[in-house]
Design a protein around this motif. Structure first.
Motif, mmCIF file in Angstrom:
data_model
loop_
_atom_site.group_PDB
_atom_site.id
_atom_site.type_symbol
_atom_site.label_atom_id
_atom_site.label_comp_id
_atom_site.label_asym_id
_atom_site.label_seq_id
_atom_site.Cartn_x
_atom_site.Cartn_y
_atom_site.Cartn_z
ATOM 1 N N ARG A 223 -10.446 14.276 42.565
ATOM 2 C CA ARG A 223 -9.456 13.206 42.481
ATOM 3 C C ARG A 223 -9.602 12.200 43.616
ATOM 4 N NH1 ARG A 223 -4.983 17.880 41.574
ATOM 5 N NH2 ARG A 223 -5.456 18.363 39.387
ATOM 6 N N LEU A 224 -10.336 12.567 44.652
ATOM 7 C CA LEU A 224 -10.519 11.657 45.781
ATOM 8 C C LEU A 224 -11.611 10.630 45.518
ATOM 9 C CD1 LEU A 224 -10.402 14.284 48.680
ATOM 10 C CD2 LEU A 224 -8.526 12.870 47.811
ATOM 11 N N ALA A 225 -12.444 10.873 44.521
ATOM 12 C CA ALA A 225 -13.585 9.994 44.264
ATOM 13 C C ALA A 225 -13.230 8.930 43.242
ATOM 14 C CB ALA A 225 -14.773 10.811 43.758
ATOM 15 N N ALA A 226 -13.388 7.667 43.636
ATOM 16 C CA ALA A 226 -13.201 6.575 42.686
ATOM 17 C C ALA A 226 -14.390 6.484 41.735
ATOM 18 C CB ALA A 226 -13.018 5.257 43.431
ATOM 19 N N SER A 227 -15.586 6.841 42.242
ATOM 20 C CA SER A 227 -16.799 6.829 41.427
ATOM 21 C C SER A 227 -17.849 7.683 42.123
ATOM 22 C CB SER A 227 -17.322 5.399 41.227
ATOM 23 O OG SER A 227 -17.662 4.814 42.480
ATOM 24 N N PHE B 185 -20.749 19.742 35.507
ATOM 25 C CA PHE B 185 -19.844 20.103 36.605
ATOM 26 C C PHE B 185 -18.949 18.926 36.965
ATOM 27 C CE2 PHE B 185 -19.061 19.661 41.139
ATOM 28 C CZ PHE B 185 -18.410 20.846 41.459
ATOM 29 N N ARG B 186 -19.565 17.755 37.093
ATOM 30 C CA ARG B 186 -18.810 16.563 37.499
ATOM 31 C C ARG B 186 -17.760 16.206 36.449
ATOM 32 N NH1 ARG B 186 -20.443 10.960 37.229
ATOM 33 N NH2 ARG B 186 -22.452 11.680 36.447
ATOM 34 N N ALA B 187 -18.138 16.252 35.156
ATOM 35 C CA ALA B 187 -17.205 15.905 34.092
ATOM 36 C C ALA B 187 -16.052 16.904 34.024
ATOM 37 C CB ALA B 187 -17.944 15.861 32.753
ATOM 38 N N ALA B 188 -16.344 18.191 34.169
ATOM 39 C CA ALA B 188 -15.296 19.201 34.108
ATOM 40 C C ALA B 188 -14.335 19.060 35.289
ATOM 41 C CB ALA B 188 -15.923 20.595 34.090
ATOM 42 N N ALA B 189 -14.871 18.788 36.475
ATOM 43 C CA ALA B 189 -14.009 18.609 37.648
ATOM 44 C C ALA B 189 -13.121 17.386 37.483
ATOM 45 C CB ALA B 189 -14.869 18.489 38.906
ATOM 46 N N ARG B 190 -13.684 16.308 36.974
ATOM 47 C CA ARG B 190 -12.923 15.066 36.778
ATOM 48 C C ARG B 190 -11.811 15.254 35.763
ATOM 49 N NH1 ARG B 190 -16.761 11.587 34.075
ATOM 50 N NH2 ARG B 190 -16.010 12.778 32.287
ATOM 51 N N ASP B 191 -12.086 16.015 34.698
ATOM 52 C CA ASP B 191 -11.114 16.201 33.616
ATOM 53 C C ASP B 191 -10.161 17.372 33.863
ATOM 54 O OD1 ASP B 191 -12.429 14.125 32.390
ATOM 55 O OD2 ASP B 191 -13.640 15.415 31.081
ATOM 56 N N ASP C 271 -10.987 20.457 33.844
ATOM 57 C CA ASP C 271 -11.375 21.480 32.871
ATOM 58 C C ASP C 271 -11.833 22.737 33.615
ATOM 59 O OD1 ASP C 271 -12.399 23.032 30.862
ATOM 60 O OD2 ASP C 271 -13.876 21.556 30.160
ATOM 61 N N PHE C 272 -10.891 23.629 33.891
ATOM 62 C CA PHE C 272 -11.188 24.836 34.658
ATOM 63 C C PHE C 272 -12.225 25.702 33.951
ATOM 64 C CE2 PHE C 272 -10.310 29.166 36.145
ATOM 65 C CZ PHE C 272 -10.300 28.976 37.519
ATOM 66 N N GLU C 273 -12.059 25.904 32.655
ATOM 67 C CA GLU C 273 -13.004 26.734 31.902
ATOM 68 C C GLU C 273 -14.389 26.105 31.863
ATOM 69 O OE1 GLU C 273 -12.474 29.761 30.930
ATOM 70 O OE2 GLU C 273 -10.443 29.637 31.762
ATOM 71 N N GLY C 274 -14.427 24.779 31.793
ATOM 72 C CA GLY C 274 -15.718 24.103 31.812
ATOM 73 C C GLY C 274 -16.453 24.320 33.123
ATOM 74 N N LEU C 275 -15.711 24.347 34.221
ATOM 75 C CA LEU C 275 -16.327 24.623 35.520
ATOM 76 C C LEU C 275 -16.815 26.063 35.604
ATOM 77 C CD1 LEU C 275 -13.860 22.716 37.853
ATOM 78 C CD2 LEU C 275 -16.305 22.251 37.598
ATOM 79 N N ILE C 276 -16.000 26.987 35.099
ATOM 80 C CA ILE C 276 -16.399 28.398 35.112
ATOM 81 C C ILE C 276 -17.725 28.578 34.371
ATOM 82 C CG2 ILE C 276 -15.779 30.715 34.321
ATOM 83 C CD1 ILE C 276 -14.110 29.793 36.660
ATOM 84 N N ALA C 277 -17.945 27.773 33.338
ATOM 85 C CA ALA C 277 -19.143 27.918 32.514
ATOM 86 C C ALA C 277 -20.411 27.512 33.243
ATOM 87 C CB ALA C 277 -18.991 27.098 31.231
ATOM 88 N N VAL C 278 -20.314 26.609 34.224
ATOM 89 C CA VAL C 278 -21.530 26.127 34.900
ATOM 90 C C VAL C 278 -21.688 26.699 36.302
ATOM 91 C CG1 VAL C 278 -21.632 23.979 33.576
ATOM 92 C CG2 VAL C 278 -20.380 24.038 35.751
ATOM 93 N N LEU C 279 -20.663 27.421 36.793
ATOM 94 C CA LEU C 279 -20.727 28.008 38.127
ATOM 95 C C LEU C 279 -21.131 29.474 38.054
ATOM 96 C CD1 LEU C 279 -17.434 26.530 39.657
ATOM 97 C CD2 LEU C 279 -19.780 25.851 40.252
ATOM 98 N N ASP C 280 -22.015 29.880 38.948
ATOM 99 C CA ASP C 280 -22.355 31.285 39.067
ATOM 100 C C ASP C 280 -21.135 32.054 39.584
ATOM 101 O OD1 ASP C 280 -24.848 33.275 39.310
ATOM 102 O OD2 ASP C 280 -23.535 33.618 41.035
#
Length: 311
Positions: free
Chosen positions: A252-256, A202-208, A210-219
């Motif tokens: 985008r608000l998170a530096a880390s 989830f974190r990697a898809a949000a950072r990149d 990647d909309f489809e990647g998020l859809i894959a891990v979200l109910d």
């Protein structure tokens, strides 16, 4: 869970006003033996580690005044005392709440994601999923007490009834009503390693982005609740597409980020450019997908012990 302040132990108040005398050492040791269970009861009753500390301390003051003469079931006696304290606190909280729907997210317990040590085990012993705690927040004080004591701590209704000033049959009904509310709570996947993989994806898809990647891990029916401690109700977002879009925007608000256990489940703390925490995210993962996300930020971070994540 470790106590938040050094004066939370029996007799620890500044000035020594409540300090146990040498003759009370056995009483203090007796109370310490049961402290973990009392804190676990109080946390589930109140949804706040700090308030649970206060409830346990108030219980100690009552115990130190009453003594244990004639007590046949020490554990049950102490549980009754802390439950009465918690019930009073819940009733007071309900009376102060102007809007019955103005319910805050519970205060989670934060821990490092690694380290099988006594402190870690204590955190897990005191943790219960935020999803359940959120449902418990919607119950009446008496319903919450009956459910927590009976369903989570196996206390007989005959012993719970005097605490809520009802008959055992009426107390059974309180727990039954609460149980019907709780039964709709999603049961989290138990495997922490699998939870972490889903959260990391989830974190990697949000950072990149990647909309489809998020859809894959979200109910598909995912729910996000956000509480910054400001005026007004908790903000709620529903549905996979809206949650995915918001996740990309806020990432985008998170530096880390710092991986963390949030109430014993995989989550993380987002850090700003200056390295200070600005949000805590707790995830409920069911059958490999994220069904709920609870986010705390702003003033809600002040009461959380995030120093436990420091190296």
């Amino acid at each position: 869970m470790n106590d938040h302040t050094p004066d939370a132990r029996p007799g620890g108040h500044p000035g020594g006003q409540d300090r146990a005398e040498p003759g009370d050492e056995l009483l203090a040791a007796f109370f310490e033996e049961h402290r973990g269970r009392l804190h676990a009861v109080a946390y589930r009753m109140l949804g706040s580690a700090a308030e649970a500390d206060d409830a346990v301390q108030e219980s100690w003051l009552r115990v130190s005044r009453a003594g244990t003469d004639g007590v046949e079931n020490p554990g049950g006696w102490l549980t009754t005392i802390v439950s009465r304290v918690c019930l009073n606190m819940l009733r007071s909280r309900t009376q102060r709440r102007e809007d019955p729907l103005d319910i805050r997210l519970p205060e989670p317990v934060i821990a490092k994601p690694e380290g099988e040590n006594p402190e870690y085990q204590a955190v897990l012993a005191d943790s219960v999923g935020l999803a359940m705690l959120i449902v418990l927040e919607t119950l009446s004080p008496a319903e919450r007490l009956a459910f927590v004591l009976h369903d989570l701590f196996a206390m007989p209704f005959e012993e719970i009834a005097p605490i809520v000033d009802r008959t055992p049959a009426a107390t059974r009904q309180l727990a039954s009503r609460a149980r019907r509310r709780v039964q709709g709570t999603p049961v989290p996947d138990a495997d922490i390693t699998r939870q972490r993989k889903v959260v990391d994806a989830f974190r990697a898809a949000a950072r990149d982005g990647d909309f489809e990647g998020l859809i894959a891990v979200l109910d598909p029916e995912v729910v996000v609740r956000s509480d910054t401690g400001g005026p007004g109700p908790v903000q709620v977002s529903r549905g996979v597409e809206q949650v995915a879009r918001n996740a990309i925007t806020y990432s985008r608000l998170a530096a880390s980020v710092r991986p963390a256990l949030v109430n014993g489940m995989a989550g993380f703390v987002s850090l700003g450019a200056d390295g200070s925490p600005y949000s805590v995210l707790a995830f409920t993962i069911h059958e490999g997908r994220i069904v709920e996300i609870d986010a705390l930020g702003g003033d809600r971070l002040r009461s959380l012990d995030l120093a436990v994540l420091d190296d």
